[in-house]
Design a protein around this motif. Structure first.
Motif, PDB file in Angstrom:
ATOM      1  N   ASP A  83      -7.043 152.978  31.399  1.00  0.00           N
ATOM      2  CA  ASP A  83      -6.942 153.396  32.412  1.00  0.00           C
ATOM      3  C   ASP A  83      -6.114 152.093  33.572  1.00  0.00           C
ATOM      4  N   GLU A  84      -6.676 150.882  33.361  1.00  0.00           N
ATOM      5  CA  GLU A  84      -5.920 149.477  33.792  1.00  0.00           C
ATOM      6  C   GLU A  84      -6.694 148.448  33.583  1.00  0.00           C
ATOM      7  N   PHE A  85      -5.123 147.466  33.062  1.00  0.00           N
ATOM      8  CA  PHE A  85      -5.216 146.599  32.519  1.00  0.00           C
ATOM      9  C   PHE A  85      -4.628 145.627  33.207  1.00  0.00           C
ATOM     10  N   TRP A  86      -5.367 144.309  33.990  1.00  0.00           N
ATOM     11  CA  TRP A  86      -4.821 143.727  34.714  1.00  0.00           C
ATOM     12  C   TRP A  86      -5.037 142.114  34.299  1.00  0.00           C
ATOM     13  N   VAL A  87      -4.188 141.335  34.807  1.00  0.00           N
ATOM     14  CA  VAL A  87      -4.846 139.864  34.192  1.00  0.00           C
ATOM     15  C   VAL A  87      -3.763 138.730  35.222  1.00  0.00           C
ATOM     16  N   ARG A  88      -5.142 138.227  35.735  1.00  0.00           N
ATOM     17  CA  ARG A  88      -4.832 137.245  37.101  1.00  0.00           C
ATOM     18  C   ARG A  88      -2.759 137.112  37.130  1.00  0.00           C
ATOM     19  N   PRO A  89      -2.834 136.888  37.798  1.00  0.00           N
ATOM     20  CA  PRO A  89      -0.786 136.150  37.683  1.00  0.00           C
ATOM     21  C   PRO A  89      -0.907 134.529  37.667  1.00  0.00           C
ATOM     22  N   SER A  90      -1.947 134.128  38.013  1.00  0.00           N
ATOM     23  CA  SER A  90      -1.725 132.404  37.859  1.00  0.00           C
ATOM     24  C   SER A  90      -1.727 132.177  36.241  1.00  0.00           C
ATOM     25  N   VAL A  91      -2.433 132.871  35.182  1.00  0.00           N
ATOM     26  CA  VAL A  91      -2.373 133.142  33.719  1.00  0.00           C
ATOM     27  C   VAL A  91      -1.449 134.041  32.659  1.00  0.00           C
ATOM     28  N   ARG A  92      -0.548 134.437  33.227  1.00  0.00           N
ATOM     29  CA  ARG A  92       0.109 136.079  32.810  1.00  0.00           C
ATOM     30  C   ARG A  92       1.227 134.383  32.110  1.00  0.00           C
ATOM     31  N   GLY A  93       1.513 135.256  30.879  1.00  0.00           N
ATOM     32  CA  GLY A  93       2.789 134.979  29.801  1.00  0.00           C
ATOM     33  C   GLY A  93       2.268 133.679  29.140  1.00  0.00           C
ATOM     34  N   ARG A  94       1.176 133.862  29.111  1.00  0.00           N
ATOM     35  CA  ARG A  94       0.763 133.232  27.685  1.00  0.00           C
ATOM     36  C   ARG A  94      -0.144 133.492  26.720  1.00  0.00           C
ATOM     37  N   GLY A  95      -0.093 135.294  26.494  1.00  0.00           N
ATOM     38  CA  GLY A  95      -1.016 135.350  25.061  1.00  0.00           C
ATOM     39  C   GLY A  95      -1.898 136.094  25.572  1.00  0.00           C
ATOM     40  N   ILE A  96      -2.547 135.606  26.756  1.00  0.00           N
ATOM     41  CA  ILE A  96      -3.675 136.640  26.937  1.00  0.00           C
ATOM     42  C   ILE A  96      -3.771 137.866  26.545  1.00  0.00           C
ATOM     43  N   GLY A  97      -3.301 138.391  27.653  1.00  0.00           N
ATOM     44  CA  GLY A  97      -2.786 139.407  27.311  1.00  0.00           C
ATOM     45  C   GLY A  97      -2.672 140.374  26.390  1.00  0.00           C
ATOM     46  N   MET A  98      -2.093 139.973  25.198  1.00  0.00           N
ATOM     47  CA  MET A  98      -1.238 140.518  24.443  1.00  0.00           C
ATOM     48  C   MET A  98      -2.733 140.373  23.523  1.00  0.00           C
ATOM     49  N   GLU A  99      -4.121 139.142  23.008  1.00  0.00           N
ATOM     50  CA  GLU A  99      -4.962 139.101  22.901  1.00  0.00           C
ATOM     51  C   GLU A  99      -6.096 139.702  22.850  1.00  0.00           C
ATOM     52  N   ASP A 121       4.443 151.945  34.630  1.00  0.00           N
ATOM     53  CA  ASP A 121       5.021 152.433  35.535  1.00  0.00           C
ATOM     54  C   ASP A 121       6.657 152.228  35.501  1.00  0.00           C
ATOM     55  N   ARG A 122       7.383 153.615  35.271  1.00  0.00           N
ATOM     56  CA  ARG A 122       8.109 153.170  34.092  1.00  0.00           C
ATOM     57  C   ARG A 122       9.400 152.456  35.125  1.00  0.00           C
ATOM     58  N   GLU A 123       9.362 151.131  36.220  1.00  0.00           N
ATOM     59  CA  GLU A 123      10.613 150.717  36.552  1.00  0.00           C
ATOM     60  C   GLU A 123      10.037 148.110  35.633  1.00  0.00           C
ATOM     61  N   ASP A 124       8.192 148.705  35.736  1.00  0.00           N
ATOM     62  CA  ASP A 124       7.785 147.653  35.555  1.00  0.00           C
ATOM     63  C   ASP A 124       8.159 147.157  32.987  1.00  0.00           C
ATOM     64  N   ASP A 125       9.660 146.997  33.666  1.00  0.00           N
ATOM     65  CA  ASP A 125       9.955 146.412  32.628  1.00  0.00           C
ATOM     66  C   ASP A 125       8.798 145.450  31.109  1.00  0.00           C
ATOM     67  N   ARG A 126       8.316 144.206  32.172  1.00  0.00           N
ATOM     68  CA  ARG A 126       7.470 143.110  31.330  1.00  0.00           C
ATOM     69  C   ARG A 126       6.256 144.202  30.818  1.00  0.00           C
ATOM     70  N   ALA A 127       5.566 144.835  31.525  1.00  0.00           N
ATOM     71  CA  ALA A 127       5.007 145.589  31.128  1.00  0.00           C
ATOM     72  C   ALA A 127       4.974 146.422  29.353  1.00  0.00           C
ATOM     73  N   GLN A 128       6.160 147.117  29.324  1.00  0.00           N
ATOM     74  CA  GLN A 128       6.619 148.072  28.280  1.00  0.00           C
ATOM     75  C   GLN A 128       6.645 147.100  27.317  1.00  0.00           C
ATOM     76  N   ARG A 129       7.383 145.887  28.183  1.00  0.00           N
ATOM     77  CA  ARG A 129       7.838 145.138  26.801  1.00  0.00           C
ATOM     78  C   ARG A 129       6.637 144.366  25.827  1.00  0.00           C
ATOM     79  N   LEU A 130       5.422 144.530  26.691  1.00  0.00           N
ATOM     80  CA  LEU A 130       4.416 144.008  26.187  1.00  0.00           C
ATOM     81  C   LEU A 130       3.236 145.105  25.180  1.00  0.00           C
ATOM     82  N   TYR A 131       3.951 146.415  25.764  1.00  0.00           N
ATOM     83  CA  TYR A 131       2.869 146.954  25.289  1.00  0.00           C
ATOM     84  C   TYR A 131       3.946 147.715  23.645  1.00  0.00           C
ATOM     85  N   ARG A 132       5.123 148.009  23.942  1.00  0.00           N
ATOM     86  CA  ARG A 132       5.994 148.074  22.470  1.00  0.00           C
ATOM     87  C   ARG A 132       5.460 147.477  21.668  1.00  0.00           C
TER      88      ARG A 132
END
Length: 155
Positions: A83-99, A121-132
């Motif tokens: 339903d919701e998946f959120w990681v603090r912006p200051s720590v994004r891009g470090r693999g924490i979300g994927m782990e 979101d159809r426009e959120d390419d970064r999130a789509q890449r993570l999920y793919r």
């Protein structure tokens, strides 16, 4: 930083509600604090239709994943929806979300959930890449439709 995950409890309410408010602000979801509390608190108290996992140290989490449960004959039984998946912006891009995603998906699979869904979101390419990258695929034949039952047409 390791993406520890912890099942959130009522003791985590203040931290969870704060992060949920930040998620809603970031994605321009205009919801009241009362609305958030009404939706979140039952999950922290163990409602069987959902759970919230904290990401990171319990006392200072860096994010959360909210999962809701249902049943799908096509999927073979219990299915879930991120339903919701959120990681603090200051720590994004470090693999924490994927782990964290991997740890939650593993725990859910071990608990008997057969299939997971999410919307992105159809426009959120970064999130789509993570999920793919993790293995989620678009179901081209289907799209999500929703209805607010408080606005149910009168018979």
């Amino acid at each position: 930083m390791s993406a520890q995950i912890h099942l959130a409890t009522p003791d985590d309410a203040e931290r969870v509600l704060s992060m949920v408010a930040r998620f809603h602000e970031e994605f321009a979801l205009d919801l009241s604090d009362e609305h958030r509390a009404r939706a979140v608190l039952p999950l922290l108290e163990g409602h069987p239709l959902g759970a919230i996992y904290l990401i990171g140290p319990r006392r200072a989490p860096v994010g959360y994943i909210c999962v809701c449960f249902g049943w799908a004959i096509e999927m073979g039984g219990i299915d879930g929806f991120i339903d919701e998946f959120w990681v603090r912006p200051s720590v994004r891009g470090r693999g924490i979300g994927m782990e964290a995603l991997h740890k939650v998906m593993t725990a859910l699979g071990e608990a008997g959930v057969f299939f997971m869904h999410l919307e992105v979101d159809r426009e959120d390419d970064r999130a789509q890449r993570l999920y793919r990258r993790y293995g989620f695929e678009a179901r081209e034949r289907y799209f999500l439709m929703s209805m607010d039952l408080s606005k149910l047409p009168k018979a």
